[in-house]
Design a protein around this motif. Structure first.
Motif, PDB file in Angstrom:
ATOM      1  N   ASP A  41     -65.647  93.289 -17.850  1.00 16.87           N
ATOM      2  CA  ASP A  41     -66.955  93.215 -18.521  1.00 16.87           C
ATOM      3  C   ASP A  41     -68.018  93.991 -17.761  1.00 16.87           C
ATOM      4  O   ASP A  41     -68.861  94.673 -18.363  1.00 16.87           O
ATOM      5  CB  ASP A  41     -67.397  91.759 -18.687  1.00 16.87           C
ATOM      6  N   GLU A  42     -67.986  93.893 -16.432  1.00 14.35           N
ATOM      7  CA  GLU A  42     -68.981  94.597 -15.617  1.00 14.35           C
ATOM      8  C   GLU A  42     -68.807  96.112 -15.723  1.00 14.35           C
ATOM      9  O   GLU A  42     -69.797  96.855 -15.847  1.00 14.35           O
ATOM     10  CB  GLU A  42     -68.864  94.160 -14.150  1.00 14.35           C
ATOM     11  N   ILE A  43     -67.555  96.575 -15.704  1.00 18.25           N
ATOM     12  CA  ILE A  43     -67.301  98.014 -15.821  1.00 18.25           C
ATOM     13  C   ILE A  43     -67.707  98.508 -17.209  1.00 18.25           C
ATOM     14  O   ILE A  43     -68.330  99.570 -17.348  1.00 18.25           O
ATOM     15  CB  ILE A  43     -65.814  98.341 -15.556  1.00 18.25           C
ATOM     16  N   GLN A  44     -67.390  97.730 -18.245  1.00 22.43           N
ATOM     17  CA  GLN A  44     -67.748  98.124 -19.603  1.00 22.43           C
ATOM     18  C   GLN A  44     -69.263  98.190 -19.764  1.00 22.43           C
ATOM     19  O   GLN A  44     -69.794  99.091 -20.425  1.00 22.43           O
ATOM     20  CB  GLN A  44     -67.158  97.141 -20.610  1.00 22.43           C
ATOM     21  N   LEU A  45     -69.973  97.251 -19.138  1.00 20.02           N
ATOM     22  CA  LEU A  45     -71.440  97.249 -19.210  1.00 20.02           C
ATOM     23  C   LEU A  45     -72.013  98.487 -18.529  1.00 20.02           C
ATOM     24  O   LEU A  45     -72.971  99.097 -19.030  1.00 20.02           O
ATOM     25  CB  LEU A  45     -71.990  95.976 -18.555  1.00 20.02           C
ATOM     26  N   MET A  46     -71.424  98.875 -17.412  1.00 21.54           N
ATOM     27  CA  MET A  46     -71.865 100.093 -16.728  1.00 21.54           C
ATOM     28  C   MET A  46     -71.666 101.311 -17.627  1.00 21.54           C
ATOM     29  O   MET A  46     -72.535 102.174 -17.726  1.00 21.54           O
ATOM     30  CB  MET A  46     -71.100 100.263 -15.409  1.00 21.54           C
ATOM     31  N   ILE A  47     -70.509 101.362 -18.283  1.00 21.87           N
ATOM     32  CA  ILE A  47     -70.219 102.477 -19.189  1.00 21.87           C
ATOM     33  C   ILE A  47     -71.204 102.488 -20.351  1.00 21.87           C
ATOM     34  O   ILE A  47     -71.751 103.542 -20.716  1.00 21.87           O
ATOM     35  CB  ILE A  47     -68.772 102.382 -19.709  1.00 21.87           C
ATOM     36  N   ASN A  48     -71.459 101.313 -20.923  1.00 25.18           N
ATOM     37  CA  ASN A  48     -72.394 101.210 -22.044  1.00 25.18           C
ATOM     38  C   ASN A  48     -73.803 101.667 -21.658  1.00 25.18           C
ATOM     39  O   ASN A  48     -74.527 102.244 -22.466  1.00 25.18           O
ATOM     40  CB  ASN A  48     -72.451  99.773 -22.562  1.00 25.18           C
ATOM     41  N   ASN A  49     -74.173 101.400 -20.399  1.00 26.67           N
ATOM     42  CA  ASN A  49     -75.504 101.770 -19.911  1.00 26.67           C
ATOM     43  C   ASN A  49     -75.527 103.162 -19.297  1.00 26.67           C
ATOM     44  O   ASN A  49     -76.516 103.556 -18.656  1.00 26.67           O
ATOM     45  CB  ASN A  49     -75.985 100.745 -18.871  1.00 26.67           C
ATOM     46  N   LYS A  50     -74.436 103.899 -19.514  1.00 20.57           N
ATOM     47  CA  LYS A  50     -74.312 105.287 -19.037  1.00 20.57           C
ATOM     48  C   LYS A  50     -74.487 105.399 -17.520  1.00 20.57           C
ATOM     49  O   LYS A  50     -75.090 106.352 -17.008  1.00 20.57           O
ATOM     50  CB  LYS A  50     -75.300 106.196 -19.777  1.00 20.57           C
ATOM     51  N   ILE A  51     -73.986 104.415 -16.809  1.00 19.94           N
ATOM     52  CA  ILE A  51     -73.959 104.456 -15.350  1.00 19.94           C
ATOM     53  C   ILE A  51     -72.638 105.100 -14.936  1.00 19.94           C
ATOM     54  O   ILE A  51     -71.572 104.575 -15.257  1.00 19.94           O
ATOM     55  CB  ILE A  51     -74.075 103.047 -14.741  1.00 19.94           C
ATOM     56  N   PRO A  52     -72.665 106.245 -14.260  1.00 20.96           N
ATOM     57  CA  PRO A  52     -71.420 106.936 -13.904  1.00 20.96           C
ATOM     58  C   PRO A  52     -70.517 106.083 -13.011  1.00 20.96           C
ATOM     59  O   PRO A  52     -70.952 105.602 -11.959  1.00 20.96           O
ATOM     60  CB  PRO A  52     -71.919 108.184 -13.150  1.00 20.96           C
ATOM     61  N   VAL A  53     -69.280 105.906 -13.425  1.00 18.08           N
ATOM     62  CA  VAL A  53     -68.335 105.105 -12.649  1.00 18.08           C
ATOM     63  C   VAL A  53     -66.927 105.658 -12.823  1.00 18.08           C
ATOM     64  O   VAL A  53     -66.529 106.056 -13.924  1.00 18.08           O
ATOM     65  CB  VAL A  53     -68.390 103.616 -13.060  1.00 18.08           C
ATOM     66  N   VAL A  54     -66.186 105.719 -11.720  1.00 16.48           N
ATOM     67  CA  VAL A  54     -64.787 106.150 -11.733  1.00 16.48           C
ATOM     68  C   VAL A  54     -63.973 105.103 -10.972  1.00 16.48           C
ATOM     69  O   VAL A  54     -64.359 104.688  -9.882  1.00 16.48           O
ATOM     70  CB  VAL A  54     -64.596 107.531 -11.064  1.00 16.48           C
ATOM     71  N   LEU A  55     -62.857 104.691 -11.548  1.00 17.95           N
ATOM     72  CA  LEU A  55     -61.972 103.726 -10.891  1.00 17.95           C
ATOM     73  C   LEU A  55     -60.878 104.471 -10.144  1.00 17.95           C
ATOM     74  O   LEU A  55     -60.512 105.584 -10.510  1.00 17.95           O
ATOM     75  CB  LEU A  55     -61.344 102.793 -11.927  1.00 17.95           C
ATOM     76  N   PHE A  56     -60.362 103.834  -9.095  1.00 18.06           N
ATOM     77  CA  PHE A  56     -59.197 104.435  -8.447  1.00 18.06           C
ATOM     78  C   PHE A  56     -58.284 103.382  -7.848  1.00 18.06           C
ATOM     79  O   PHE A  56     -58.673 102.243  -7.642  1.00 18.06           O
ATOM     80  CB  PHE A  56     -59.624 105.483  -7.410  1.00 18.06           C
ATOM     81  N   ASP A  57     -57.048 103.805  -7.627  1.00 16.47           N
ATOM     82  CA  ASP A  57     -55.946 102.975  -7.143  1.00 16.47           C
ATOM     83  C   ASP A  57     -55.390 102.059  -8.217  1.00 16.47           C
ATOM     84  O   ASP A  57     -54.216 101.751  -8.221  1.00 16.47           O
ATOM     85  CB  ASP A  57     -56.366 102.147  -5.919  1.00 16.47           C
ATOM     86  N   ARG A  58     -56.262 101.578  -9.101  1.00 19.55           N
ATOM     87  CA  ARG A  58     -55.825 100.754 -10.241  1.00 19.55           C
ATOM     88  C   ARG A  58     -56.854 100.899 -11.366  1.00 19.55           C
ATOM     89  O   ARG A  58     -57.947 101.424 -11.158  1.00 19.55           O
ATOM     90  CB  ARG A  58     -55.645  99.300  -9.829  1.00 19.55           C
ATOM     91  N   TYR A  59     -56.494 100.430 -12.546  1.00 21.60           N
ATOM     92  CA  TYR A  59     -57.373 100.567 -13.709  1.00 21.60           C
ATOM     93  C   TYR A  59     -57.125  99.390 -14.642  1.00 21.60           C
ATOM     94  O   TYR A  59     -56.236  98.562 -14.408  1.00 21.60           O
ATOM     95  CB  TYR A  59     -57.128 101.894 -14.435  1.00 21.60           C
ATOM     96  N   PHE A  60     -57.916  99.314 -15.702  1.00 20.36           N
ATOM     97  CA  PHE A  60     -57.734  98.282 -16.722  1.00 20.36           C
ATOM     98  C   PHE A  60     -57.142  98.933 -17.971  1.00 20.36           C
ATOM     99  O   PHE A  60     -57.736  99.864 -18.525  1.00 20.36           O
ATOM    100  CB  PHE A  60     -59.060  97.596 -17.046  1.00 20.36           C
ATOM    101  N   VAL A  61     -56.011  98.441 -18.394  1.00 21.06           N
ATOM    102  CA  VAL A  61     -55.271  99.048 -19.502  1.00 21.06           C
ATOM    103  C   VAL A  61     -56.112  99.135 -20.773  1.00 21.06           C
ATOM    104  O   VAL A  61     -56.060 100.137 -21.496  1.00 21.06           O
ATOM    105  CB  VAL A  61     -53.972  98.247 -19.783  1.00 21.06           C
ATOM    106  N   ASP A  62     -56.888  98.102 -21.046  1.00 21.34           N
ATOM    107  CA  ASP A  62     -57.645  98.051 -22.300  1.00 21.34           C
ATOM    108  C   ASP A  62     -59.051  98.624 -22.185  1.00 21.34           C
ATOM    109  O   ASP A  62     -59.853  98.504 -23.114  1.00 21.34           O
ATOM    110  CB  ASP A  62     -57.733  96.603 -22.793  1.00 21.34           C
ATOM    111  N   LEU A  63     -59.367  99.252 -21.047  1.00 21.85           N
ATOM    112  CA  LEU A  63     -60.711  99.782 -20.832  1.00 21.85           C
ATOM    113  C   LEU A  63     -60.673 101.305 -20.831  1.00 21.85           C
ATOM    114  O   LEU A  63     -59.886 101.913 -20.094  1.00 21.85           O
ATOM    115  CB  LEU A  63     -61.254  99.267 -19.492  1.00 21.85           C
ATOM    116  N   GLU A  64     -61.486 101.927 -21.646  1.00 24.97           N
ATOM    117  CA  GLU A  64     -61.527 103.377 -21.758  1.00 24.97           C
ATOM    118  C   GLU A  64     -62.490 103.925 -20.714  1.00 24.97           C
ATOM    119  O   GLU A  64     -63.700 103.991 -20.933  1.00 24.97           O
ATOM    120  CB  GLU A  64     -61.977 103.768 -23.171  1.00 24.97           C
TER     121      GLU A  64
END
Length: 337
Positions: A134-157
């Motif tokens: 939810d926190e990562i999705q909120l960052m994306i929705n608010n156009k806050i640049p974020v990149v994940l590494f080492d692991r990811y969420f399957v259902d999160l674009e």
């Protein structure tokens, strides 16, 4: 002496805070501030030793030139190596890094993200613990640049940089079979994060392919080092038929080697070993330890490249990067003839 503020500089120069801010941010010519006033402000700043608060500057300009690197454990050799390369490359491009450890704790990670967002950081590189969707999705929705590494969420674009954990694990375990070992166990964590699941799946698939039943020890992430050693030691005592172990993380391999030493087992005579995530320690250990090498430099540079591109344009297409690993065969997995 009290710390000077931008207001103090303005008063000493008999001008406005806004004018001082424009000079500080290199916009004096754009705002047609006279050369004399500009030089007066700069000289006052130099004479007083005034240092601008970068976070406060960010509140005014919308840019701090600071990136948040939120990782699982900065003391882990893999994560610290990635952090170091990111820090060096970011600095060359005009950015500074603030990094912290989450300890794979979801609530702690949420608090850190909230704190950094309040400080208006420009972008984020995160190794997310479970439950942070939810926190990562909120960052994306608010156009806050974020990149994940080492692991990811399957259902999160979202953008991410990972390695091919599944095939890396398959390669490591098949190497043990090809070297003549048959009773191969996996020592892993109880985590259901993508990278750990993929390593587990690669192990299981290779065991089944070779007509063997998987033998797995799962250890909770938050156990102490002593508890890890004890758990591995107990497992080996109960499963004396084992002739090889694949450790799914470097820190489990470190503790596994201690357990093997305490039991006075010889590597590879009594037990062959392969670890995920190569370290210098594995190269100099006697006998040297076979390991999966992650492309640390490629991971690091790809992460900062993607993030800086996202910071420049929120229209940038999502990138999902999976990098290959390298199996480094050493003495610990070569059967003694």
């Amino acid at each position: 002496m009290a710390k000077l503020s931008i207001k103090d500089i303005a008063q000493r120069c008999n001008t406005s805070i806004t004018t001082v801010s424009f000079v500080l941010n290199g916009r004096a010519d754009e705002k047609r501030i006279s050369r004399d006033l500009k030089e007066k402000i700069l000289k006052t700043i130099e004479d007083t030793g005034y240092k601008q608060n970068q976070f406060a500057r960010g509140m005014r300009t919308g840019k701090t030139n600071i990136i948040g690197l939120i990782i699982e454990d900065i003391s882990n050799v893999f994560f610290s190596a990635v952090a170091r390369i990111i820090e060096e490359d970011a600095y060359k491009r005009g950015y500074k890094i603030i990094y912290c450890s989450t300890d794979d704790n979801t609530e702690k990670t949420k608090e850190l993200i909230k704190l950094f967002i309040e400080q208006n950081l420009d972008g984020y590189i995160i190794t997310p613990p479970k439950g942070l969707e939810d926190e990562i999705q909120l960052m994306i929705n608010n156009k806050i640049p974020v990149v994940l590494f080492d692991r990811y969420f399957v259902d999160l674009e979202t953008d991410y940089v990972v390695v091919d954990n599944f095939n890396a694990s398959k390669k490591a375990v098949q190497h043990l079979f090809d070297s003549g070992f048959e009773n191969i166990a996996l020592v892993t964590t109880s985590s259901d994060q993508t990278q750990m699941v993929e390593r587990l799946n690669g192990y299981e698939k290779t065991l089944i392919k070779n007509g063997k039943k998987p033998k797995i020890l799962k250890i909770p992430f938050n156990q102490s080092a002593e508890e890890n050693i004890k758990a591995i030691s107990t497992y080996l005592k109960k499963n004396k038929e084992l002739d090889a172990i694949f450790f799914s993380t470097n820190y489990l391999a470190f503790k596994g080697l201690e357990a093997i030493s305490q039991l006075k087992l010889k590597i590879p005579d009594d037990l062959a070993v392969v670890a995920f995530d190569d370290q210098d320690f594995f190269r100099i250990y006697n006998p040297s330890i076979s390991a999966i090498g992650q492309p640390v430099k490629d991971i690091s540079l790809k992460l900062i490249d993607i993030l800086l591109q996202k910071m420049e344009s929120d229209e940038k297409p999502i990138e999902k990067i999976t990098l290959s690993t390298n199996l480094i065969v050493r003495n610990s997995s070569i059967k003694v003839k």
